[in-house]
Design an enzyme around this catalytic site. Structure first.
Site, PDB file in Angstrom:
ATOM      1  N   GLU A  15       0.840  -1.203   0.000  1.00 24.50           N
ATOM      2  CA  GLU A  15       0.000   0.000   0.000  1.00 24.50           C
ATOM      3  C   GLU A  15       0.870   1.246   0.000  1.00 24.50           C
ATOM      4  O   GLU A  15       0.580   2.227  -0.676  1.00 24.50           O
ATOM      5  CB  GLU A  15      -0.830   0.072   1.286  1.00 24.50           C
ATOM      6  CG  GLU A  15      -1.961  -0.881   1.379  1.00 24.50           C
ATOM      7  CD  GLU A  15      -2.723  -0.666   2.688  1.00 24.50           C
ATOM      8  OE1 GLU A  15      -3.876  -1.032   2.711  1.00 24.50           O
ATOM      9  OE2 GLU A  15      -2.160  -0.130   3.659  1.00 24.50           O
ATOM     10  N   ASP A 221     -10.323 -10.368   4.391  1.00 24.24           N
ATOM     11  CA  ASP A 221     -10.614 -11.772   4.725  1.00 24.24           C
ATOM     12  C   ASP A 221     -11.736 -11.820   5.753  1.00 24.24           C
ATOM     13  O   ASP A 221     -12.131 -10.795   6.304  1.00 24.24           O
ATOM     14  CB  ASP A 221      -9.348 -12.467   5.273  1.00 24.24           C
ATOM     15  CG  ASP A 221      -8.764 -11.742   6.478  1.00 24.24           C
ATOM     16  OD1 ASP A 221      -7.851 -10.939   6.286  1.00 24.24           O
ATOM     17  OD2 ASP A 221      -9.277 -11.933   7.599  1.00 24.24           O
TER      18      ASP A 221
HETATM   19  N1  SAH Z   1       1.448 -10.437   5.254  1.00 22.72           N
HETATM   20  C1  SAH Z   1       1.969 -10.857   6.540  1.00 22.72           C
HETATM   21  C2  SAH Z   1       0.978 -10.745   7.662  1.00 22.72           C
HETATM   22  C3  SAH Z   1       0.527  -9.376   7.896  1.00 22.72           C
HETATM   23  S1  SAH Z   1      -0.066  -9.110   9.485  1.00 22.72           S
HETATM   24  C4  SAH Z   1       2.438 -12.256   6.468  1.00 22.72           C
HETATM   25  O1  SAH Z   1       1.834 -13.014   5.705  1.00 22.72           O
HETATM   26  O2  SAH Z   1       3.364 -12.563   7.169  1.00 22.72           O
HETATM   27  C5  SAH Z   1      -1.657  -8.779   9.153  1.00 22.72           C
HETATM   28  C6  SAH Z   1      -2.006  -7.371   8.784  1.00 22.72           C
HETATM   29  O3  SAH Z   1      -3.327  -7.393   8.264  1.00 22.72           O
HETATM   30  C7  SAH Z   1      -2.051  -6.431   9.950  1.00 22.72           C
HETATM   31  O4  SAH Z   1      -1.831  -5.122   9.492  1.00 22.72           O
HETATM   32  C8  SAH Z   1      -3.495  -6.572  10.448  1.00 22.72           C
HETATM   33  O5  SAH Z   1      -3.926  -5.354  10.996  1.00 22.72           O
HETATM   34  C9  SAH Z   1      -4.289  -6.895   9.183  1.00 22.72           C
HETATM   35  N2  SAH Z   1      -5.296  -7.981   9.216  1.00 22.72           N
HETATM   36  C10 SAH Z   1      -5.953  -8.417   8.102  1.00 22.72           C
HETATM   37  N3  SAH Z   1      -6.743  -9.468   8.380  1.00 22.72           N
HETATM   38  C11 SAH Z   1      -6.601  -9.713   9.705  1.00 22.72           C
HETATM   39  C12 SAH Z   1      -7.141 -10.722  10.581  1.00 22.72           C
HETATM   40  N4  SAH Z   1      -7.946 -11.684  10.120  1.00 22.72           N
HETATM   41  N5  SAH Z   1      -6.779 -10.684  11.890  1.00 22.72           N
HETATM   42  C13 SAH Z   1      -5.939  -9.725  12.340  1.00 22.72           C
HETATM   43  N6  SAH Z   1      -5.378  -8.770  11.552  1.00 22.72           N
HETATM   44  C14 SAH Z   1      -5.688  -8.761  10.249  1.00 22.72           C
END
Ligand code: SAH
Length: 254
Positions: A15, A221
């Protein structure tokens, strides 16, 4: 009046790339494993940074924006998991109130209350909310989405008519990826629309420093057993473009 300096935090490096692309006279300064990009968007000074993930990381990043870059207001964009069953992937939630779902200092204080603030919810700024609402409605207008995304990607995520919601967002240091986590949160805090990992931490720091803020989250999601599957492709195809489009439109409204 104090010179405007708008902090823009994004929870995804993908982003940030798009938003940095909006900056004119872009310069970068690196500190504490973070890169802060400064410049102007539509003639207004701005600083753009990847929040990093989780409450501690995001709180530290926003504190640096306040002390080092003297921001006067803050916009936060990121993705989130849906808690309310009304939400679909591609919908946007504007956080009216932010709550830390993993804050629990019982029996000293009630569950979710932030120590020393006597507050459970942190409210975002009404003027900023109204501006963000207007900007997002423009992004959603007519066939605009089709100029931002390919038909194929919109179909892949079943995004046809995304909607804007305003309400409660819950934050905590957990990625929600089971129906049990989702159901628990829904039972404890039924008004919560979506869950993420940074918003309420950023809101707490902004509240303490009297910086007006708004938290904008795109649903990536369902915060359930499917979420780790939906998540990576959504980031790549959709949210990387959404944030820049929303920020661009917000700056046109300022
Ligand atoms: N892309 C990374 C993970 C990102 S952490 C990896 O795969 O290692 C997740 C990010 O998405 C955070 O910024 C959180 O705020 C947001 N997020 C999206 N869906 C979420 C969910 N189901 N639970 C908690 N945070 C979520």
């Amino acid at each position: 009046m104090k010179k405007r300096m708008i902090g823009i935090m994004g929870a995804m490096p993908e982003e940030i790339e798009g938003v940095v692309g909006l900056l004119s006279n872009c310069e970068v300064r690196s500190m504490g494993q973070r890169s802060y990009f400064t410049g102007q968007i539509n003639g207004i000074d701005a600083v753009v940074v990847f929040s990093r993930w989780g409450k501690v990381a995001a709180a530290t990043t926003v504190t640096t924006l306040i002390h080092e870059f003297k921001i006067t207001e803050l916009l936060f964009t990121g993705v989130a998991g849906a808690i309310s069953l009304d939400l679909k992937i591609g919908d946007i939630v504007l956080g009216k109130r932010l709550i830390q779902h993993d804050m629990d200092a019982r029996p000293l204080m009630k569950q979710f209350e932030i120590p020393l603030l006597s507050k459970t919810y942190l409210e975002s700024d009404a003027t900023h909310l109204a501006t963000a609402q207007k900007a997002i409605e423009i992004v959603f207008e007519n066939k605009r989405l089709h100029t931002i995304f390919t038909e194929e990607d919109l179909k892949a995520f079943s995004i046809s008519e995304p909607r804007l919601f305003m309400g409660d967002i819950a934050s905590g240091d957990q990625f929600f990826s089971s129906n049990e986590q989702k159901n628990n949160l829904n039972a404890q805090l039924p008004a919560v629309l979506c869950v993420e990992m940074e918003g309420a931490a950023v809101a707490q720091v902004c509240y303490e420093y009297e910086i007006p803020f708004s938290i904008i989250r795109t649903i990536s999601d369902g915060a359930d057993a499917q979420s780790h599957i939906d998540f990576p492709s959504f980031i790549k195809k959709i949210s990387s473009k959404y944030a820049a489009e929303i920020i661009k439109n917000i700056f046109l409204e300022l």
